[in-house]
Motif scaffolding. Sequence first.
Motif, mmCIF file in Angstrom:
data_model
loop_
_atom_site.group_PDB
_atom_site.id
_atom_site.type_symbol
_atom_site.label_atom_id
_atom_site.label_comp_id
_atom_site.label_asym_id
_atom_site.label_seq_id
_atom_site.Cartn_x
_atom_site.Cartn_y
_atom_site.Cartn_z
ATOM 1 N N UNK A 1 0.831 -1.031 -0.132
ATOM 2 C CA UNK A 1 -0.476 -0.034 0.452
ATOM 3 C C UNK A 1 0.706 1.979 0.254
ATOM 4 N N UNK A 2 2.287 1.206 0.908
ATOM 5 C CA UNK A 2 3.898 2.258 0.694
ATOM 6 C C UNK A 2 3.185 2.357 -1.122
ATOM 7 N N UNK A 3 3.338 1.803 -1.902
ATOM 8 C CA UNK A 3 3.203 1.635 -3.489
ATOM 9 C C UNK A 3 1.793 1.576 -4.409
ATOM 10 N N UNK A 4 0.754 1.480 -3.917
ATOM 11 C CA UNK A 4 0.129 1.738 -4.959
ATOM 12 C C UNK A 4 -0.629 2.873 -4.835
ATOM 13 N N UNK B 1 -0.578 -3.823 -10.276
ATOM 14 C CA UNK B 1 0.274 -2.866 -9.000
ATOM 15 C C UNK B 1 -0.403 -1.691 -9.455
ATOM 16 N N UNK B 2 -0.973 -0.580 -9.671
ATOM 17 C CA UNK B 2 -1.502 0.980 -9.803
ATOM 18 C C UNK B 2 -0.781 1.556 -9.073
ATOM 19 N N UNK B 3 0.732 2.385 -10.021
ATOM 20 C CA UNK B 3 1.345 3.575 -8.879
ATOM 21 C C UNK B 3 0.545 4.371 -8.611
ATOM 22 N N UNK B 4 0.880 5.315 -8.036
ATOM 23 C CA UNK B 4 0.547 6.822 -8.159
ATOM 24 C C UNK B 4 0.584 7.569 -9.068
ATOM 25 N N UNK B 5 -0.482 8.108 -9.192
ATOM 26 C CA UNK B 5 -0.377 8.754 -10.941
ATOM 27 C C UNK B 5 -0.955 7.907 -11.975
ATOM 28 N N UNK B 6 -1.112 6.628 -11.450
ATOM 29 C CA UNK B 6 -1.531 5.652 -12.422
ATOM 30 C C UNK B 6 -3.070 6.057 -13.205
ATOM 31 N N UNK B 7 -3.890 6.929 -12.691
ATOM 32 C CA UNK B 7 -5.120 6.977 -13.723
ATOM 33 C C UNK B 7 -4.804 7.996 -15.013
ATOM 34 N N UNK B 8 -4.363 9.279 -14.525
ATOM 35 C CA UNK B 8 -3.474 9.927 -15.585
ATOM 36 C C UNK B 8 -2.448 9.457 -17.030
ATOM 37 N N UNK B 9 -1.748 7.977 -16.059
ATOM 38 C CA UNK B 9 -1.304 7.473 -17.686
ATOM 39 C C UNK B 9 -2.156 7.083 -18.702
#
Length: 457
Positions: free
Chosen positions: A174-177, A405-413
């Motif tokens: 969760x520190x990377x999701x 594993x969606x990382x922060x900023x995933x939706x924009x990407x």
Amino acid sequence: MSEHVDLAVVGAGISGLAAAWEGLRRGARVVVLDAGDRPGGKVRTSPLAGVDLDEAADAFLARVPDAVDLCAELGLDTELVSPASGTAYVWWDGALRRLPAEQLLGVPVDLDAVAESGLLSPAGVERARQDLTLGDDRPGGDESVGALIRRRLGDEVHERLVAPLVGSIYAGDCDRLSLEVSAAQLAAARDRDPDDPSLVRAAAALRAAAVDTGRPVFLAPRGGVGRVIAALADALGDDLRTGCEVTAVTPSGAGFAIEPAGVVADAVVLAAPAFATGPILSPLAPEAGTFLAGIDTASVALVALAVPRDGIDCDMDGSGFLVPDGAGLTITACSWVTSKWAHLGVDPSLALLRASVGRDGDDRAVTLPDDALVTAVLDDLATTMGVKAPPAEVRLTRWPRSFPQPRPGHLAAVASAEAAVARVSPRLAVTGAWARGVGIPACIRGARAAAAQVLGP
């Protein structure tokens, strides 16, 4: 001679089948191509100890309409059942401790109740209470789940409550999701009130609104989630083709040639896993293909066991338990199947259990030999819930590279990748669990939208 269709769907998981169903409903001639030997992708149901038991997802969110609506369209709505118990536990400090009912994805709504649970230290409880008075520290964009929870509520709430729950959904760290993807409810709570940054108060308000609907949280068809796959496969008939690996999708006239299948389609939806879609997409939209191919994944295994009930020293008065990372166990969770799903308790002398192994950064789910993996699971179940009798039946299912594993900023990407694909052709789209969430409703929603987009009005 090439076969001509209105819509070709690459991938026969729940996303691909839902896209194909949308095509059928719009009157399109559809073909679905999948490299595997069966439809369903990571949705599968098979017999164990006389009942049909899911080998992966065993339910879907009921308050998100997409899966419920699809079941109704398939004539499965009368078969839907909800879990008999919503109570869950967390293994912490040598004991199973009840997860407080008053919580939203692990964020405690009643801080007194979480104090009584023993899951947090007194200092951890006081740190969580600081959320009620802390100033506004919202970053104004996506962040990791851990960044939000640690900032507002402290490390203990994150590591012992939120991460075990959200992390089990994604088999992730969760520190990377991405918060926006993997815990959208918490993102909504964070941003709910521009004048009040308290996550606890926002979670309480959102949870109260959800409870007031009176609808169950989860549903599944009697007979397992595989019933949805079977119904979709029946609707497609011979136009669902397994054992057909697609290696290229190339422009051909006003449509696309699907190779080596010998199919020419007016429109295409790529619904295979991201790591498989990326190489197909790269010749057409290189940046999008590179993004999909680079999405991290986690591997998991599920060990299902039928154990004599009198050989378990645990009441199993709930749906199961979660195991935080760092607890020193191999398993990440265990579902008490016959407590969770009343209709599966056909033999009162047996308890059915499903133990999960594997998370982002822990590949034992795919690297341990079968015997070693099952032994490790049984050792953990003996430690946590007093399983002392050998199982009457065991089923091991491995799911390599199964959880994006969606990382922060995933939706924009994702939006950028989708725009790049649309520039190639409005008749080409991508979809899947990698895009906007691994849940079945999210997959169905994205897939049907993709099919509607490429087929046009």
